[in-house]
Write an enzyme that holds these catalytic residues in place. Structure first.
Site, short mmCIF file in Angstrom:
data_model
loop_
_atom_site.label_atom_id
_atom_site.label_comp_id
_atom_site.label_asym_id
_atom_site.label_seq_id
_atom_site.Cartn_x
_atom_site.Cartn_y
_atom_site.Cartn_z
N GLY A 323 -5.82 -3.54 2.49
CA GLY A 323 -4.39 -3.41 2.24
C GLY A 323 -3.73 -2.35 3.11
CB SER A 324 -0.84 -0.15 2.40
OG SER A 324 0.01 -1.19 1.98
CB THR A 325 -5.90 2.25 3.20
OG1 THR A 325 -6.64 1.06 2.92
CG2 THR A 325 -5.48 2.90 1.89
#
Length: 607
Positions: A323-325
């Site tokens: 995801g966003s990481t």
């Protein structure tokens, strides 16, 4: 003098009270020759028999008698199969072998010191003496020995002190058998990486299994000759047989930080009723892991009480969509390809349609024209798709492959697996694939791989090998940290640019909860949908947070991943960030990291 002389002399008068002595003369008779031959024959036969017997003993029976003599004179010590000790980076014990004893009884030989030869003691007499020493009821000991003459196992796992008390009783027919037992003083603190031995001392998981050959001590059977009085003789010893193997395996993990990490993680997993959680702390210069904790865990000293599923470290072996990481990694790729300008902007309309598939921001809202630090601060999916559109799909796939998404990491962690990446052809022909990859979905990796990639950003663009061991050391010596290493993949200036953008996430964005006065910290939160068998599960998500510190001179990366937290407000900022802050606070103290800037007076007062 002749007989006439004797006759001419007068015999002395006998003394009063004594009887006169009578002289006896024995006539010598010649020995018959036959008798001489018989005696000679007997002597010759005896000597011949002795010679033959001597030849028989020395020639025919020589080897057999020599072996029997050596068996009596020589004591053979068989190695117990001990294993080397495991210690953490500061030398604290993590795993070691301790000597334990099994007590065997042979009732047919029972006797006490001072008993008459041939006296046989009853099992009752022996049980009465052993019961208080072994702390076992006398009835249980009697029941075990009932009707048996030899080979009765009374108890095991006896410590050396109790074994010595049994030995001091001096009971004939009671034997002590020594054996090593693997002990884990830290209990479940390092179970996820160290593993354990089963009751047969066969490695079952972790480093005990993957480094089995390194953990076996170099032991050989010792044969010691003794004299008639039992004195050890110096001959018969092979060179090196008395060598003491004192090597130990040193980890990169720090028990103090591991303890803080484990407690903070377990508390948050329980609070949010999550399935599991993991935390990794890495030295970005050389890939050393200072902490690798996961929950739930188990106690390797009592492994039989736990489900086998706990014996594997899921942060190394299980795949998930980051995801966003992963967004900072993608921005570094775009900068490396010169597809975006560091001062450039993108238009975040809040919604896109790619190849017939809709793409939304997590809050379904648009942010307008924003720069790249803001893209990270608000975690804009649309902004990331717009940025990565400027990178050719083939080049985008090439970078993901070069970074090793679909390759097994070069690590000493047992069970590490490769991630999953769609094929180059799929990337080129299906626009939705590079679009979803832009915000960290559509491909899989392990938490270990993610922290390796973020360490690359923190150390100036070098891809280091994550590891948890420093090797074997002798005595009390400890290995120092290895020098900086890794393959240069990203230009240092690009890596620093992305770090500066990540710092704004902590200052202004979803990572504000990790702020610590005086310290410059960068980070990125993530809340990704969870997929099973290629299908996203409704309501199931993985929350995470990645932190870099200090930004002005990056040394460490902290990754927190919590799987399937429950609740409406379960996000990376609410679930993972609080855990990361507790770990960072401990890390600053343990590693003596000074503040990067002066602390405002108001901040000092509030703290």
């Amino acid at each position: 003098m002749g007989s006439q002389g004797l006759q001419g002399r007068r015999a002395p008068a006998p003394r009063k009270g004594r009887r006169p002595r009578r002289n006896q003369v024995v006539d010598f008779q010649p020995v018959p020759p036959r008798r001489l031959w018989i005696v000679y024959g007997l002597l010759a036969a005896g000597l011949s028999g002795l010679a033959l017997r001597l030849a028989w003993v020395q020639v025919i029976q020589g080897n057999e008698l020599l072996n029997r003599a050596r068996a009596i004179q020589t004591q053979t010590i068989t190695p117990l199969g001990r294993r080397r000790t495991i210690v953490d980076r500061q030398g604290r014990l993590v795993a070691l072998d301790e000597e334990r004893f099994t007590v065997w009884a042979h009732p047919r030989y029972f006797s006490f010191p001072g008993d008459d030869i041939g006296r046989l003691r009853s099992p009752l007499d022996v049980a009465r003496k052993l019961s208080p020493v072994l702390a076992k009821p006398m009835g249980d000991l009697l029941k075990a020995m009932e009707g048996r003459k030899s080979g009765v196992k009374l108890t095991s796992e006896l410590d050396p002190e109790t074994a010595q008390r049994v030995r001091e009783l001096g009971i004939s027919g009671v034997d002590l058998e020594a054996y090593p037992q693997r002990v884990y003083p830290q209990a479940g603190l390092f179970a996820n990486v160290v593993g354990f031995l089963n009751l047969e001392r066969i490695p079952q998981a972790g480093l005990e299994q993957s480094r089995d050959r390194d953990l076996r001590r170099q032991e050989a059977s010792r044969s010691l000759r003794r004299g008639a009085d039992g004195t050890p003789l110096p001959d018969g010893l092979k060179p090196g047989v008395l060598y003491g193997d004192d090597l130990k395996l040193q980890l990169t993990l720090d028990a103090r930080l591991q303890q803080v990490t484990q407690m903070a993680l377990a508390k948050q997993v329980k609070k949010w009723k999550a399935q599991r959680g993991a935390v990794l702390v890495m030295d970005v210069s050389n890939g050393e892991l200072l902490a690798l904790a996961s929950t739930p865990t188990y106690n390797p000293n009592q492994f039989w009480k736990y489900k086998p599923g706990l014996f594997r470290e899921w942060s190394v072996q299980d795949l998930y969509e980051p995801g966003s990481t992963f967004k900072p990694i993608n921005l570094a790729i775009a900068l490396q390809e010169n597809a975006i300008d560091p001062s450039g902007k993108v238009n975040d309309s809040g919604k896109l349609t790619i190849g017939g598939w809709p793409i939304f921001n997590h809050d379904r809202k648009g942010n307008g024209v924003i720069d790249f630090p803001t893209v990270l601060q608000v975690s804009s999916n649309v902004g990331m798709v717009e940025a990565m559109r400027r990178v050719q799909p083939a080049r985008f796939w090439h970078w993901l492959h070069t970074l090793g998404i679909d390759n097994t990491p070069d690590t000493d962690l047992p069970g590490a697996v490769a991630g999953q990446l769609k094929s180059l052809e799929t990337f080129k022909t299906q626009p939705i694939e590079p679009a979803t990859a832009a915000f960290g979905q559509g491909f899989n990796l392990t938490p270990l791989k993610l922290i390796q990639l973020h360490a690359m950003l923190a150390n100036g663009g070098r891809l280091v090998s994550p590891h948890i061991t420093r090797g074997l050391r002798s005595g009390d010596d400890l290995a120092s940290a290895p020098p900086a290493s890794g393959v240069q993949l990203i230009r240092p200036a690009i890596a620093q640019t992305v770090l500066n953008w990540m710092e704004t996430v902590v200052e202004k964005g979803s990572g504000r909860g990790v702020q610590i006065p005086g310290h410059r910290i960068g980070g990125k939160t993530g809340t990704a949908q969870k997929a099973r068998n290629g299908v996203y599960v409704s309501g199931a998500k993985i929350t995470s947070f990645i932190a870099h510190l200090p930004i002005n001179n990056p040394r460490y990366v902290v990754l927190v991943v919590i799987d399937e937290p429950k609740g409406e407000n379960a996000y990376g900022s609410t679930v993972a960030v609080p855990v990361a802050k507790q770990i960072i606070e401990a890390l600053l103290v343990l590693e003596k990291i000074p503040p990067s800037r002066s602390v405002p007076t108001t901040a000092r007062q509030s703290s």
